[in-house]
Enzyme design. Structure first.
Site, PDB file in Angstrom:
ATOM      1  N   LYS A 108       6.773  23.470 -13.301  1.00 11.00           N
ATOM      2  CA  LYS A 108       5.642  22.244 -13.012  1.00 11.00           C
ATOM      3  C   LYS A 108       5.645  22.091 -11.759  1.00 11.00           C
ATOM      4  CE  LYS A 108       4.279  17.543 -13.909  1.00 11.00           C
ATOM      5  NZ  LYS A 108       4.445  16.604 -14.632  1.00 11.00           N
ATOM      6  N   HIS A 125       7.054  11.308 -28.211  1.00 11.38           N
ATOM      7  CA  HIS A 125       5.997  11.914 -27.407  1.00 11.38           C
ATOM      8  C   HIS A 125       6.184  13.649 -27.530  1.00 11.38           C
ATOM      9  CE1 HIS A 125       3.118  13.109 -24.501  1.00 11.38           C
ATOM     10  NE2 HIS A 125       4.165  13.778 -23.694  1.00 11.38           N
ATOM     11  N   ARG A 153      -3.791  22.473 -13.251  1.00 15.51           N
ATOM     12  CA  ARG A 153      -2.699  21.618 -13.898  1.00 15.51           C
ATOM     13  C   ARG A 153      -3.053  21.197 -15.131  1.00 15.51           C
ATOM     14  NH1 ARG A 153      -0.183  16.263 -10.571  1.00 15.51           N
ATOM     15  NH2 ARG A 153       1.212  15.701 -12.194  1.00 15.51           N
ATOM     16  N   LYS A 160       2.404  11.479 -10.737  1.00 12.65           N
ATOM     17  CA  LYS A 160       1.428  10.829 -11.608  1.00 12.65           C
ATOM     18  C   LYS A 160       2.309   9.916 -12.005  1.00 12.65           C
ATOM     19  CE  LYS A 160      -1.840  13.918 -14.283  1.00 12.65           C
ATOM     20  NZ  LYS A 160      -2.005  14.354 -15.615  1.00 12.65           N
ATOM     21  N   ASN A 167      -1.229  20.281 -20.430  1.00 13.72           N
ATOM     22  CA  ASN A 167      -1.859  19.714 -21.418  1.00 13.72           C
ATOM     23  C   ASN A 167      -1.605  20.506 -22.723  1.00 13.72           C
ATOM     24  OD1 ASN A 167      -2.389  17.149 -20.226  1.00 13.72           O
ATOM     25  ND2 ASN A 167      -3.999  18.247 -19.106  1.00 13.72           N
ATOM     26  N   HIS A 209      -1.529  13.631 -28.432  1.00 14.21           N
ATOM     27  CA  HIS A 209      -1.820  12.444 -28.161  1.00 14.21           C
ATOM     28  C   HIS A 209      -2.401  11.858 -29.285  1.00 14.21           C
ATOM     29  CE1 HIS A 209      -1.815  13.196 -23.436  1.00 14.21           C
ATOM     30  NE2 HIS A 209      -0.622  12.769 -23.851  1.00 14.21           N
ATOM     31  N   GLU A 260       8.726  19.539 -24.206  1.00 18.77           N
ATOM     32  CA  GLU A 260       7.924  19.852 -23.118  1.00 18.77           C
ATOM     33  C   GLU A 260       8.641  21.114 -22.490  1.00 18.77           C
ATOM     34  OE1 GLU A 260       5.541  18.199 -21.773  1.00 18.77           O
ATOM     35  OE2 GLU A 260       5.517  16.267 -22.896  1.00 18.77           O
ATOM     36  N   GLU A 293      -5.309  17.432 -10.563  1.00 12.53           N
ATOM     37  CA  GLU A 293      -5.740  18.158 -11.869  1.00 12.53           C
ATOM     38  C   GLU A 293      -7.237  18.068 -11.882  1.00 12.53           C
ATOM     39  OE1 GLU A 293      -3.689  16.370 -15.154  1.00 12.53           O
ATOM     40  OE2 GLU A 293      -5.334  16.951 -16.550  1.00 12.53           O
ATOM     41  N   ARG A 318       0.749  -1.257  -0.074  1.00 14.69           N
ATOM     42  CA  ARG A 318      -0.102   0.063  -0.016  1.00 14.69           C
ATOM     43  C   ARG A 318       0.702   1.174   0.184  1.00 14.69           C
ATOM     44  NH1 ARG A 318      -2.505  -3.221   3.344  1.00 14.69           N
ATOM     45  NH2 ARG A 318      -4.646  -4.162   2.463  1.00 14.69           N
ATOM     46  N   HIS A 335      -1.070  18.867 -25.916  1.00 15.32           N
ATOM     47  CA  HIS A 335      -1.197  17.530 -25.849  1.00 15.32           C
ATOM     48  C   HIS A 335      -2.575  16.565 -26.258  1.00 15.32           C
ATOM     49  CE1 HIS A 335       2.245  17.733 -23.326  1.00 15.32           C
ATOM     50  NE2 HIS A 335       2.418  16.608 -22.749  1.00 15.32           N
TER      51      HIS A 335
HETATM   52  N1  LIG Z   1       3.942  11.055 -14.982  1.00 18.46           N
HETATM   53  C1  LIG Z   1       3.989  12.085 -15.671  1.00 18.46           C
HETATM   54  O1  LIG Z   1       3.505  13.022 -15.168  1.00 18.46           O
HETATM   55  C2  LIG Z   1       4.513  12.100 -17.251  1.00 18.46           C
HETATM   56  C3  LIG Z   1       4.529  13.202 -17.870  1.00 18.46           C
HETATM   57  C4  LIG Z   1       5.277  13.082 -19.122  1.00 18.46           C
HETATM   58  C5  LIG Z   1       5.365  11.883 -19.680  1.00 18.46           C
HETATM   59  N2  LIG Z   1       5.306  10.751 -19.063  1.00 18.46           N
HETATM   60  C6  LIG Z   1       5.671   9.564 -19.569  1.00 18.46           C
HETATM   61  O2  LIG Z   1       7.110   9.480 -19.850  1.00 18.46           O
HETATM   62  C7  LIG Z   1       7.288   8.596 -20.885  1.00 18.46           C
HETATM   63  C8  LIG Z   1       8.176   9.128 -21.976  1.00 18.46           C
HETATM   64  O3  LIG Z   1       9.499   9.425 -21.119  1.00 18.46           O
HETATM   65  P1  LIG Z   1      10.833   9.555 -21.859  1.00 18.46           P
HETATM   66  O4  LIG Z   1      10.893  10.209 -22.999  1.00 18.46           O
HETATM   67  O5  LIG Z   1      11.855   9.684 -20.794  1.00 18.46           O
HETATM   68  O6  LIG Z   1      10.734   7.842 -22.444  1.00 18.46           O
HETATM   69  P2  LIG Z   1      11.669   6.718 -22.160  1.00 18.46           P
HETATM   70  O7  LIG Z   1      11.875   6.336 -20.642  1.00 18.46           O
HETATM   71  O8  LIG Z   1      11.303   5.613 -23.026  1.00 18.46           O
HETATM   72  O9  LIG Z   1      13.301   7.253 -22.575  1.00 18.46           O
HETATM   73  C9  LIG Z   1      13.222   7.520 -24.001  1.00 18.46           C
HETATM   74  C10 LIG Z   1      14.634   6.621 -24.334  1.00 18.46           C
HETATM   75  O10 LIG Z   1      15.725   7.333 -23.648  1.00 18.46           O
HETATM   76  C11 LIG Z   1      16.451   6.338 -23.292  1.00 18.46           C
HETATM   77  N3  LIG Z   1      17.352   6.855 -22.343  1.00 18.46           N
HETATM   78  C12 LIG Z   1      16.706   7.379 -20.935  1.00 18.46           C
HETATM   79  N4  LIG Z   1      17.846   7.841 -20.421  1.00 18.46           N
HETATM   80  C13 LIG Z   1      18.858   7.716 -21.089  1.00 18.46           C
HETATM   81  C14 LIG Z   1      20.256   8.149 -20.931  1.00 18.46           C
HETATM   82  N5  LIG Z   1      20.581   9.000 -19.959  1.00 18.46           N
HETATM   83  N6  LIG Z   1      21.085   7.938 -21.716  1.00 18.46           N
HETATM   84  C15 LIG Z   1      20.605   7.253 -22.921  1.00 18.46           C
HETATM   85  N7  LIG Z   1      19.423   6.731 -23.327  1.00 18.46           N
HETATM   86  C16 LIG Z   1      18.673   7.082 -22.319  1.00 18.46           C
HETATM   87  C17 LIG Z   1      15.669   5.138 -23.028  1.00 18.46           C
HETATM   88  O11 LIG Z   1      16.031   3.888 -22.995  1.00 18.46           O
HETATM   89  C18 LIG Z   1      14.618   5.322 -24.263  1.00 18.46           C
HETATM   90  O12 LIG Z   1      15.069   4.513 -25.327  1.00 18.46           O
HETATM   91  C19 LIG Z   1       5.845   8.268 -21.590  1.00 18.46           C
HETATM   92  O13 LIG Z   1       5.578   6.880 -21.362  1.00 18.46           O
HETATM   93  C20 LIG Z   1       4.942   9.415 -21.042  1.00 18.46           C
HETATM   94  O14 LIG Z   1       3.512   8.925 -20.874  1.00 18.46           O
HETATM   95  C21 LIG Z   1       4.751  10.726 -17.941  1.00 18.46           C
HETATM   96 ZN   LIG Z   2       4.094  15.527 -22.158  1.00 22.89          ZN
END
Ligand SMILES: NC(=O)c1ccc[n+]([C@@H]2O[C@H](COP(=O)([O-])OP(=O)(O)OC[C@H]3O[C@@H](n4cnc5c(N)ncnc54)[C@H](O)[C@@H]3O)[C@@H](O)[C@H]2O)c1
Ligand SMILES: [Zn+2]
Length: 376
Positions: free
Chosen positions: A236, A275, A250, A152, A254, A261, A194, A246, A130, A257
């Site tokens: 942020k 993304h 918040r 999130k 978006n 999306h 972003e 949200e 939990r 987005h």
């Molecule tokens: N929780 C939230 O508030 C929130 C906000 C925005 C996005 N997201 C989520 O985040 C995800 C996208 O994040 P992302 O772009 O970091 O994706 P990711 O984690 O897939 O990383 C992108 C790529 O970079 C590589 N990578 C990461 N760090 C590295 C480093 N230091 N050196 C070399 N390679 C590296 C990863 O292996 C991957 O291939 C999505 O799933 C999205 O939905 C969540």
């Molecule tokens: Zn985003």
């Protein structure tokens, strides 16, 4: 939110929501601060690290070395990278693994990776026993400026992206900008989408500053990266502090987005469109819609588009590689977005640079026209 800018090298942002407070540390080569943080907590029985192959290859050894110097020997789980890792099967894998390691509620789990690892590990941490405390060590630009902050967590549903999740604020976020050096250029650029978003919705001075930088040199300039991550994290955090779950402001996050999306879904969440690239393209669509609704003027739109182009982003849907995208498909996807309530389209638009605004019940004809112009 409190920002300590006394130390030229490291920045410290304190996030205080209604439910908890935590610190974000930002700087170069600051990974050793993870041990300093852990040493403040007595009685930790175990530490667990969850990461993925690509990140592990570059950064796990260093993290383990630092923990070992402080006599900490963590459990380690390395999963396969990629968006598909945000799945029920991995939630089961990570959560059962944590339990098998006999973690206790006062222990810490460290998510070392990009947004995918952060979302997955945050989710597991929120349900194992939990709720176990999670430390995010975001390694992508996107994760440092966005996903590691705000609590999130999510995995993907067969019905759509990020539809299953929880709110679980981290105990600590450590953003070491030196780790961004190993990112592929395209992944770095995706995170930058972003960054521009924050400037557009909240901080015109930040946009002026970004505009003056040479994008091709940013990834290696750790001083500038620290500034970029700091300003983005401040924006942020400020928004999350005001609206943790949200209900209101918040939603501004978006910007770009709802369109983004839809484009990601239309391109199958594939390498065709990452993304942050979708957010940048979605921002251009939202800007043109804003202009149709007599908000932002054309001159500012041209400035923003110029910045996206000079940073290597596509600004029109027709520039995307691969098959043409169908207008009706996009409209349907836009209506499936979480921001649609009672079939009314609510969109974040821009009054001017630095001023995002939520517009309710947007006329779908205007949305269609903006998409049409971008498709031809
Ligand atoms: N929780 C939230 O508030 C929130 C906000 C925005 C996005 N997201 C989520 O985040 C995800 C996208 O994040 P992302 O772009 O970091 O994706 P990711 O984690 O897939 O990383 C992108 C790529 O970079 C590589 N990578 C990461 N760090 C590295 C480093 N230091 N050196 C070399 N390679 C590296 C990863 O292996 C991957 O291939 C999505 O799933 C999205 O939905 C969540
Ligand atoms: Zn985003």
């Amino acid at each position: 939110m409190r920002v300590n800018t006394n130390d030229g090298k490291m920045k410290n942002i304190k996030v205080a929501t209604k439910t908890c407070s935590y610190e974000i540390l930002i700087g170069r080569n600051i990974l050793e601060h993870i041990s300093l943080f852990l040493n403040q907590h007595n009685g930790i029985k175990s530490i667990s690290i969850v990461t993925e192959d690509r990140v592990a290859k570059y950064h796990l050894t260093n993290l383990l070395k630092i923990l070992k110097q402080n006599k900490l020997s963590p459990n380690i789980l390395v999963i396969r990278p990629g968006e598909s890792a945000k799945s029920w099967s991995n939630i089961k894998k990570v959560t059962e693994w944590l339990i098998s390691k006999k973690v206790e509620r006062r222990d810490f789990i460290i998510g070392l990776g990009g947004g995918v690892i952060g979302d997955l590990v945050g989710f597991s941490a929120s349900i194992a026993l939990r709720g176990i405390r999670v430390i995010h060590v975001p390694t992508s630009l996107l994760a440092q400026v966005d996903s590691a902050i705000g609590g999130k967590t999510s995995i993907n549903s067969i019905h759509g992206k990020n539809l299953i999740g929880t709110f679980h604020q981290p105990a600590f976020v450590l953003s070491d900008v030196s780790m961004l050096r190993t990112l592929r250029k395209r992944d770095f650029r995706s995170g930058y989408g972003e960054v521009v978003k924050y400037a557009l919705i909240k901080d015109a001075n930040f946009f002026d500053w970004l505009e003056k930088q040479d994008f091709s040199n940013l990834q290696r300039n750790e001083e500038k990266l620290t500034y970029i991550v700091e300003v983005s994290s401040q924006i942020k955090s400020m928004i999350v502090e005001k609206d943790e779950t949200e209900q209101g402001i918040r939603a501004l996050l978006n910007f770009g987005h709802t369109f983004g999306h839809a484009l990601e879904a239309a391109t199958g969440y594939s390498d065709r469109l990452l993304h942050g690239e979708a957010v940048a393209l979605g921002s251009c669509l939202a800007l043109n819609l804003s202009n149709k609704l007599n908000l932002i003027d054309q001159e500012q739109i041209l400035r923003i588009e110029k910045h996206f182009v000079s940073s290597g982003f596509k600004t029109k849907i027709k520039q995307l590689p691969g098959e043409n995208i169908d207008l009706n498909l996009l409209m349907n996807l836009i209506y499936q977005d979480k921001k649609v309530t009672s079939n009314q389209l609510n969109l974040v638009l821009l009054n001017k640079i630095g001023e995002g605004i939520l517009v309710k019940d947007v006329d779908p004809e205007n949305v269609k026209n903006v998409l049409l112009e971008s498709l031809k």
